[in-house]
Write a protein that holds these residues in place. Structure first.
Motif: not given
Length: 494
Positions: A11-16, A333-343, A348-355
């Motif tokens: 539910i709500g704001g998944i980047a993928s 972030t202001r509206k979601a949890m942000r998951i970044d992958r760093i290699r 560094q790249a954001t791979v998921a956002l979950k409101e």
């Protein structure tokens, strides 16, 4: 046993959300046969596709670890004789990297006095722990000796085995022991202790406190401690120029990176910065170190000798251990949890956002993928330094801050087996638990499975909407009473 399938799109704001759905997870409850290891706690991911549990009984007893490669059968992990080392940032767990042929263990020796400059403990093994060698960190010699009353405290914040090379990051703090100096020079007012000090125009403002006698009611406000301020010049204190510098700065902190094949490790880089935590990972392409504190940056290197700085940004929780050289960073972030992958190879790249999910309570990565648990709904008091956000829901406005409490609407699970596509589902559905019950989940990831330890604290009591309760992270991050029922679940991947 309970069998639950994780196949909800969330539910709500998944980047993928637009990506193809991943294969569902089926969580199966089981009862691990721990035998003599039943008192071991805190399952956590470890490199090499394994999961670890630890047993810590205090500084007088060596720490013990057990490991599993399949989630079912456990065996003791051999450690150096008398290994008392505890990780600075954990529940007295040693940090250990068992990803490759060379194993490495490090941390803080809880049996020693940190003022003795012996807080550096790094061991490595080339035979799966049958024998261990203590690494020798080659601290650079000082151009001049420390002045009287100066104290130097050192600790290893991170250590990695990168092929046959060891990468060790140590923090050294130098400060002046002002309490000892004042005491030796008879400058402490009778019956008082040093409470604080600050530089001033004349020199230094020293604040002394007198605690109320035993049995006397505590006073309120400033008079509670019977504070007394005294202005003292460097001459009054008998300070040398170097001692004045240390007192004005309060402390000097140096971060040093050491690299070598061992046992001797020469210094490769040095930074005059203050950090409280460093998280690292290594792959064939290179090494990534992430610093947190007054200095938040990514340090990358292709050889462990030359390092490049890159911006990091705010991170609240880390996960690592997949064996692909990736670090996983969680931030808000202001509206979601942000998951970044760093290699190393792609930064560094954001791979998921979950409101709605604002407060992660568990975050783990391994060869099978990434899995996390997060709370939604109203949260507890704001913890200093953490973001507050306002969310409007069902005609009401809620304020979020800190890591969450148990007025939360729901505990959610999120997972990814490829690091690109994430799926989500309420933990109550995944584990077949009444959503009114207050549970906590500790997650770990192995070679081809996800592991969940679910603690059940009973029916969540009703709390008036305006009641304010204190900050309290997920109790699974600390000690859980033996009386609290715990259930184990496993989800196979692949």
């Amino acid at each position: 046993m309970h069998h639950r399938t994780l196949d909800s799109p969330g539910i709500g704001g998944i980047a993928s959300a637009y990506a193809p759905s991943v294969s569902p997870l089926i969580w199966t409850e089981f009862r691990p046969d721990l035998g003599e290891f039943d008192e071991f706690q805190h399952p956590r991911s470890a490199a090499g596709g394994r999961v670890l549990k630890s047993h810590y009984q205090g500084p007088d007893v060596p720490i013990r670890l057990i490991m599993t490669a399949d989630g079912v059968e456990w065996s003791e992990l051999p450690l150096p004789d008398g290994f008392h080392v505890a990780d600075l940032g954990s529940d007295a767990d040693p940090s250990i990297d068992i990803a490759g042929d060379r194993w490495i263990a490090f941390g803080w020796d809880v049996t020693r006095d940190p003022h003795e400059n012996v807080g550096r403990e790094v061991w490595f093994s080339d035979d799966q722990g049958s024998s261990w060698i203590e690494a020798n960190i080659e601290t650079p010699q000082r151009s001049e000796p420390l002045p009287p009353y100066a104290i130097e405290e050192s600790a290893v914040l991170e250590a990695l085995a990168w092929g046959d090379r060891l990468i060790v990051v140590a923090r050294t703090i130098t400060r002046l022991d002002l309490e000892a100096l004042l005491s030796d020079r008879g400058l402490v007012p009778s019956g008082k202790i040093l409470a604080n000090w600050l530089p001033s125009g004349r020199g230094f403002t020293l604040t002394f406190a007198e605690l109320p006698p035993e049995g006397e009611p505590a006073r309120r406000g400033r008079d509670r401690w019977r504070l007394q301020e005294l202005e003292m010049s460097p001459e009054d204190l008998g300070l040398s120029i170097r001692q004045q510098e240390l007192l004005q700065k309060r402390q000097e902190t140096v971060i040093r990176i050491y690299a070598g094949d061992g046992p001797s490790l020469p210094m490769a880089a040095e930074y005059e910065r203050w950090v409280y935590k460093i998280t690292g990972t290594a792959s064939a392409e290179g090494i990534v170190l992430a610093t947190q504190g007054e200095w938040e940056t990514l340090l990358t290197s292709a050889d462990g000798l030359a390092w490049v700085e890159e911006p990091l940004g705010s991170v609240e929780l880390w996960a690592a251990g997949g064996g692909d050289g990736a670090l996983w960073a969680a931030g808000r972030t202001r509206k979601a949890m942000r998951i970044d992958r760093i290699r190393y190879r792609d930064g560094q790249a954001t791979v998921a956002l979950k409101e709605d999910v604002k407060n992660l309570s568990s975050f783990a990565a391994g060869r099978a993928g990434v899995v996390l648990a997060g709370l939604t709904g109203r949260s507890a008091k704001e913890e200093p330094g953490l973001m507050r956000t306002r969310v409007r829901k069902a005609g009401r406005t809620y304020t979020h801050g800190g890591h969450g409490d148990y007025r939360a609407d729901e505990l959610w699970l999120g997972w990814s087996t490829d690091g690109d596509t994430f799926e989500w589902q309420p933990a109550s559905e995944a584990f077949g638990v009444d959503p009114r019950r207050r549970i906590s989940v500790r997650l770990a990831v192995g070679k081809d499975f996800f592991l969940a330890e679910v603690s059940d604290f009973g029916i969540r009591p009703k709390i008036p909407r305006d009641t304010d309760i204190g900050f309290n992270p997920n109790p699974a991050d600390g000690w859980i009473p033996a009386a609290v029922p715990r259930h184990w679940f496993m989800a196979r991947v692949g």
